[in-house]
Design a protein around this motif. Structure first.
Motif, PDB file in Angstrom:
ATOM      1  N   LEU A 165       7.247  13.573  48.633  1.00 19.34           N
ATOM      2  CA  LEU A 165       6.893  13.384  47.230  1.00 19.34           C
ATOM      3  C   LEU A 165       7.033  14.703  46.476  1.00 19.34           C
ATOM      4  O   LEU A 165       6.658  15.768  46.975  1.00 19.34           O
ATOM      5  N   MET A 184       1.645  14.362  40.399  1.00 20.24           N
ATOM      6  CA  MET A 184       1.563  14.034  41.815  1.00 20.24           C
ATOM      7  C   MET A 184       0.416  14.791  42.475  1.00 20.24           C
ATOM      8  O   MET A 184      -0.319  14.245  43.304  1.00 20.24           O
ATOM      9  N   SER A 208       8.546   9.256  42.904  1.00 13.27           N
ATOM     10  CA  SER A 208       7.476  10.219  42.656  1.00 13.27           C
ATOM     11  C   SER A 208       6.905  10.069  41.253  1.00 13.27           C
ATOM     12  O   SER A 208       5.711  10.291  41.030  1.00 13.27           O
ATOM     13  N   VAL A 266      -0.579   5.576  46.306  1.00  9.93           N
ATOM     14  CA  VAL A 266      -0.796   6.805  47.072  1.00  9.93           C
ATOM     15  C   VAL A 266      -1.920   6.604  48.071  1.00  9.93           C
ATOM     16  O   VAL A 266      -1.825   6.993  49.246  1.00  9.93           O
TER      17      VAL A 266
END
Length: 570
Positions: free
Chosen positions: A477, A483, A443, A451
């Motif tokens: 994630l 993120m 992550s 991604v």
């Protein structure tokens, strides 16, 4: 008399003329008989054959014109010289064929094969050596039909040359047999009389004879039937000894032959019958060879044999990891593939995992994933090995310290990998996400490009399992600020594939959709997007169906037999 001779002189002259005519007739008969006898003599015929020999274009002009070389006149001359009793003239014909074998670029007419048969049957070994070399050249260039060579009976004199005791003759005849054995239809004929003498020549002290004999044995292992006969004749111990030859080509041929034999499971008992781990030890020694094609071939042979648990145990005992790691460091993809295939088999057994991890294998796998020539095979087997070894804390820590995670993430956005390979990549990553420290690292290190790659794979419809694996990674994630920033541009696309998941009848997709929504709702923007959306409506439907299913189960539970009731309550 008008002539002026008297009667007596005239009578004498007349008698003399009669005697002269009679003597001439007798002389004429004797001359004809003499020339007839001379004509029957070899001396006269050889003289004629020699004059004929000088008519061959190659001897006159060193001709390489195919029209002249294959003329009808040349054929007639070759037939005469090949069947001559004079070995010098036979050699002339053999040399012509040798010249022909170097210059011919088209198929040799069938009629030109007859003199070759005669020359192979010559009583002169030098003639046989010359014409057998010519035949090797013609076979190598596909100038002659291999099946025709057998049909014309050439195999018998070729195999007879095995017993000549002359290394050159043996070398040429072994090469001929090797070329003939490359044709599947010829192997039956070769197996009748050729196996035993070939095995004997494979143990020859002459390196060229040994090389060609082993080459021929290799071709004979390319069909199940001929391989079975070879093994019954004792080929396996001979081939094992040849692995230790000083000639790298002999090593390669013998190892490839053993690889073909090991591909047939019924021969494994014979292969394993030789004690002292001799087979495993010999192949591992060859795997450490500086000649990388031999090393890779030994690895392929061991990979085939590694389906046998006994061989696996022997390999681990003999410290097979070091030469395998050396193959992983090469620049040739085929050799890397061989090593990874064997390591994948070894890593599948839990008893081997700690040793493989302690030997630094995961560090090497991480490097391999960044190899510029990495391909679908390399990536697939790398994923299998990582998954197999990441089953303990030690394995997880080794993955953390290696380049495995970055390598797997790079593979996600590769344009050269197949869906089948990407399925292995996403499956491996999903497996790693089960580990807290690896999930946190992934992550923290995943980039916008990766991604985006995961989202694209999740929304594609050509491969549902690939979509599931990719979406499962996204669902786990950690929703940190970074993120959320990476995912936010993809919320619309994510909502679209999640809606599709919720509409599927497959419960696992529905569950994944719910889990993903629950994770993404940690971002208020996604929660706002979810409000009054079609996705929210479908989510409520799934919830209602789940609640209805739960109530139905509660209703029927008392009606079920005790064992089932116990199972449902659990």
């Amino acid at each position: 008399m008008a002539s002026g001779f008297c009667n007596t002189c005239s009578q004498l002259l007349k008698e003399f003329a009669d005697h002269l005519r009679s003597a001439w007739r007798e002389l004429e008969i004797k001359i004809k008989e003499a020339f007839r006898e001379i004509g029957r003599c070899n001396c006269f015929r050889i003289s004629s054959e020699r004059r004929t020999a000088f008519d061959l274009p190659s001897l006159r002009l060193n001709c390489d014109n195919e029209t002249q070389l294959l003329s009808q006149e040349s054929l007639q001359t070759l037939n005469k010289l090949a069947t001559s009793e004079n070995t010098d003239l036979q050699m002339t014909s053999a040399m012509y064929y040798l010249h022909l074998s170097h210059h011919l670029n088209c198929p040799l007419p069938d009629a030109f094969m007859e003199p070759i048969v005669a020359l192979l049957l010559s009583s002169d070994l030098d003639v046989q050596k010359t014409v057998s070399l010519a035949l090797v050249n013609l076979l190598l260039k596909n100038n002659v039909c291999k099946e025709l060579v057998i049909e014309m009976g050439m195999l018998v004199p070729i195999i007879e040359l095995f017993r000549s005791g002359d290394p050159t003759a043996q070398c040429h005849s072994c090469a001929c047999v090797a070329m003939l054995a490359s044709s599947e239809s010829n192997r039956d004929s070769l197996m009748v009389d050729g196996i035993i003498p070939l095995l004997a020549l494979a143990k020859s002290f002459d390196p060229k004879v040994q090389r060609n004999a082993t080459w021929a044995l290799l071709h004979l292992t390319q069909s199940d039937w001929s391989t079975r006969l070879l093994c019954q004749a004792g080929a396996i111990p001979v081939l094992l000894l040849l692995l230790q030859s000083s000639d790298s080509e002999v090593q390669f041929y013998s190892c490839t032959a053993l690889c073909n034999i090991s591909a047939i499971h019924e021969h494994h008992p014979r292969l394993l019958r030789i004690g002292g781990h001799y087979l495993s030890r010999s192949l591992l020694t060859l795997m450490s060879s500086p000649v990388k094609k031999n090393s890779a071939q030994a690895c392929r042979c061991l990979q085939t044999l590694s389906k046998n648990v006994l061989i696996q145990d022997q390999l681990m005992e003999l410290d097979c990891v070091l030469p395998l790691k050396a193959l992983l460091k090469t620049s040739t993809s085929v050799w890397i593939e061989s090593a990874l295939t064997l390591l994948s088999t070894l890593s599948a057994h839990p008893s081997n995992t700690d040793i493989l991890v302690s030997e630094g294998l995961l560090e090497e796998i991480g490097q391999v994933l960044h190899h510029p020539r990495s391909n679908s095979v390399i990536v697939t087997y790398s994923c299998k090995i990582i998954t197999n070894l990441c089953t303990s804390h030690v394995g997880e820590q080794a993955v953390m310290e290696s380049l495995c995670l970055p390598g797997l993430l790079c593979a996600l956005v590769s344009n050269t990998l197949s869906d089948e390979t990407l399925l292995h990549v996403t499956s491996c990553l999903h497996h790693l996400m089960a580990c807290d420290v690896l999930r946190t690292k992934l992550s923290a290190t995943i980039t916008s490009e990766k991604v985006s790659g995961l989202v694209k794979l999740s929304e594609q419809i050509r491969n549902s399992q690939l979509a599931y694996n990719s979406a499962a990674i996204i669902s786990e994630l950690e929703m940190t600020e970074e993120m959320i920033r990476l995912l936010k541009p993809h919320y619309t696309s994510i909502s679209k594939y999640l809606l599709g998941f919720l509409k599927k009848k497959d419960v696992k997709f529905q569950q994944l959709g719910v889990v993903t929504i629950f994770n993404l709702k940690k971002d208020g923007d996604f929660s706002s997007l979810l409000t009054n959306s079609e996705l929210k409506v479908q989510l409520l439907k799934v919830h209602a169906q789940t609640e209805e299913t739960r109530q139905l189960l509660q209703m029927i539970q008392p009606l079920s037999p005790s064992p089932v009731n116990s199972g449902l309550s659990q």
